[in-house]
Scaffold this motif. Structure first.
Motif, short mmCIF file in Angstrom:
data_model
loop_
_atom_site.label_atom_id
_atom_site.label_comp_id
_atom_site.label_asym_id
_atom_site.label_seq_id
_atom_site.Cartn_x
_atom_site.Cartn_y
_atom_site.Cartn_z
N PRO A 21 0.80 -1.23 0.00
CA PRO A 21 0.00 0.00 0.00
C PRO A 21 0.84 1.29 0.00
CG PRO A 21 -0.98 -1.58 1.48
CD PRO A 21 0.35 -2.17 1.03
N GLY A 22 1.95 1.28 0.69
CA GLY A 22 2.80 2.47 0.74
C GLY A 22 3.47 2.81 -0.58
N ASP A 23 3.50 1.85 -1.50
CA ASP A 23 4.11 2.07 -2.82
C ASP A 23 3.11 2.57 -3.86
OD1 ASP A 23 6.56 1.20 -1.83
OD2 ASP A 23 6.15 -0.89 -2.35
N LEU A 24 1.84 2.60 -3.49
CA LEU A 24 0.80 3.01 -4.43
C LEU A 24 0.99 4.43 -4.96
CD1 LEU A 24 -1.74 2.16 -5.94
CD2 LEU A 24 -3.06 2.89 -3.96
N PRO A 25 1.31 5.42 -4.13
CA PRO A 25 1.47 6.78 -4.67
C PRO A 25 2.52 6.88 -5.78
CG PRO A 25 1.29 6.87 -2.29
CD PRO A 25 1.42 5.41 -2.67
N GLY A 26 3.59 6.14 -5.67
CA GLY A 26 4.62 6.17 -6.71
C GLY A 26 4.12 5.63 -8.03
N LEU A 27 3.34 4.58 -7.97
CA LEU A 27 2.79 4.00 -9.19
C LEU A 27 1.71 4.90 -9.78
CD1 LEU A 27 3.85 1.47 -10.48
CD2 LEU A 27 1.88 0.25 -9.64
N GLU A 28 0.94 5.56 -8.91
CA GLU A 28 -0.06 6.52 -9.39
C GLU A 28 0.62 7.66 -10.12
OE1 GLU A 28 -3.92 6.75 -6.64
OE2 GLU A 28 -2.07 7.09 -5.53
N ALA A 29 1.75 8.11 -9.60
CA ALA A 29 2.50 9.19 -10.25
C ALA A 29 3.00 8.76 -11.63
CB ALA A 29 3.68 9.62 -9.37
N ASP A 30 3.21 7.47 -11.81
CA ASP A 30 3.64 6.94 -13.10
C ASP A 30 2.47 6.70 -14.04
OD1 ASP A 30 6.28 6.98 -12.34
OD2 ASP A 30 6.34 4.85 -11.78
N GLY A 31 1.26 7.08 -13.62
CA GLY A 31 0.09 6.96 -14.48
C GLY A 31 -0.62 5.62 -14.41
N ALA A 32 -0.47 4.93 -13.30
CA ALA A 32 -1.13 3.64 -13.16
C ALA A 32 -2.65 3.81 -13.10
CB ALA A 32 -0.65 2.93 -11.89
N GLU A 68 -5.12 3.69 -21.15
CA GLU A 68 -4.79 4.85 -21.98
C GLU A 68 -3.64 4.56 -22.94
OE1 GLU A 68 -3.98 7.90 -19.14
OE2 GLU A 68 -6.07 8.02 -18.50
N ARG A 69 -2.85 3.55 -22.62
CA ARG A 69 -1.68 3.23 -23.46
C ARG A 69 -1.28 1.78 -23.23
NH1 ARG A 69 -0.10 5.78 -18.93
NH2 ARG A 69 1.72 5.02 -17.82
N PRO A 70 -0.55 1.20 -24.19
CA PRO A 70 -0.08 -0.17 -24.01
C PRO A 70 0.87 -0.25 -22.81
CG PRO A 70 0.19 0.53 -26.28
CD PRO A 70 -0.21 1.74 -25.49
N HIS A 71 0.80 -1.31 -22.10
CA HIS A 71 1.67 -1.58 -20.95
C HIS A 71 1.49 -0.60 -19.80
CE1 HIS A 71 3.40 -4.54 -23.54
NE2 HIS A 71 3.75 -3.63 -24.42
N GLN A 72 0.39 0.16 -19.80
CA GLN A 72 0.11 1.04 -18.67
C GLN A 72 0.01 0.19 -17.40
OE1 GLN A 72 -3.65 3.08 -18.98
NE2 GLN A 72 -3.30 4.29 -17.13
N PRO A 73 0.67 0.60 -16.33
CA PRO A 73 0.56 -0.15 -15.08
C PRO A 73 -0.88 -0.15 -14.58
CG PRO A 73 2.29 1.51 -14.93
CD PRO A 73 1.55 1.76 -16.20
N VAL A 74 -1.32 -1.29 -14.09
CA VAL A 74 -2.66 -1.44 -13.52
C VAL A 74 -2.49 -2.04 -12.13
CG1 VAL A 74 -4.88 -2.64 -13.72
CG2 VAL A 74 -3.73 -1.77 -15.79
#
Length: 115
Positions: A21-32, A68-74
């Motif tokens: 859970p603490g790593d979620l903000p970083g992935l959100e910043a990457d457009g997940a 929104e794009r190929p390989h977008q993190p989910v």
């Protein structure tokens, strides 16, 4: 003999990438794309801000509409573990760049209460 539900979840958890859970903000910043796989009424009761509700029974059919794009993190999550683990496995099989939120919404809420 058939595997139990718990055995199946443990096997899938060993294969599908997870995210703390603490790593979620970083992935959100990457457009997940954050996906809540719970039922709509559960989502309405509370969810992670910005998450899209794609219930488990509609996920595979509707995920591409939200990418929104190929390989977008989910990142997928449920209340705890079961549905999101199965969802992560299914999306990984589809070739989606997916991670399961470890501990689900419950773990995310617990982290929010600490900070």
């Amino acid at each position: 003999m058939a595997r139990s539900y718990e055995e199946l979840l443990e096997e899938i958890e060993a294969r599908v990438p997870h995210l703390e859970p603490g790593d979620l903000p970083g992935l959100e910043a990457d457009g997940a794309l954050i996906v809540d796989v719970r039922r709509p009424e559960e989502y309405t009761e509370g969810h992670i801000l910005g998450a899209v509700n794609l219930p488990r029974d509609k996920l595979e059919a509707q995920i591409e509409e939200h990418l929104e794009r190929p390989h977008q993190p989910v990142v997928v999550y449920c209340g705890g573990r079961g549905r999101s683990t199965l969802a992560g496995w299914a999306l990984e099989e589809m070739g989606v760049n997916v991670r399961v939120l470890h501990g689900g919404l419950a773990a995310w809420k617990a982290l929010q209460e600490k900070t």
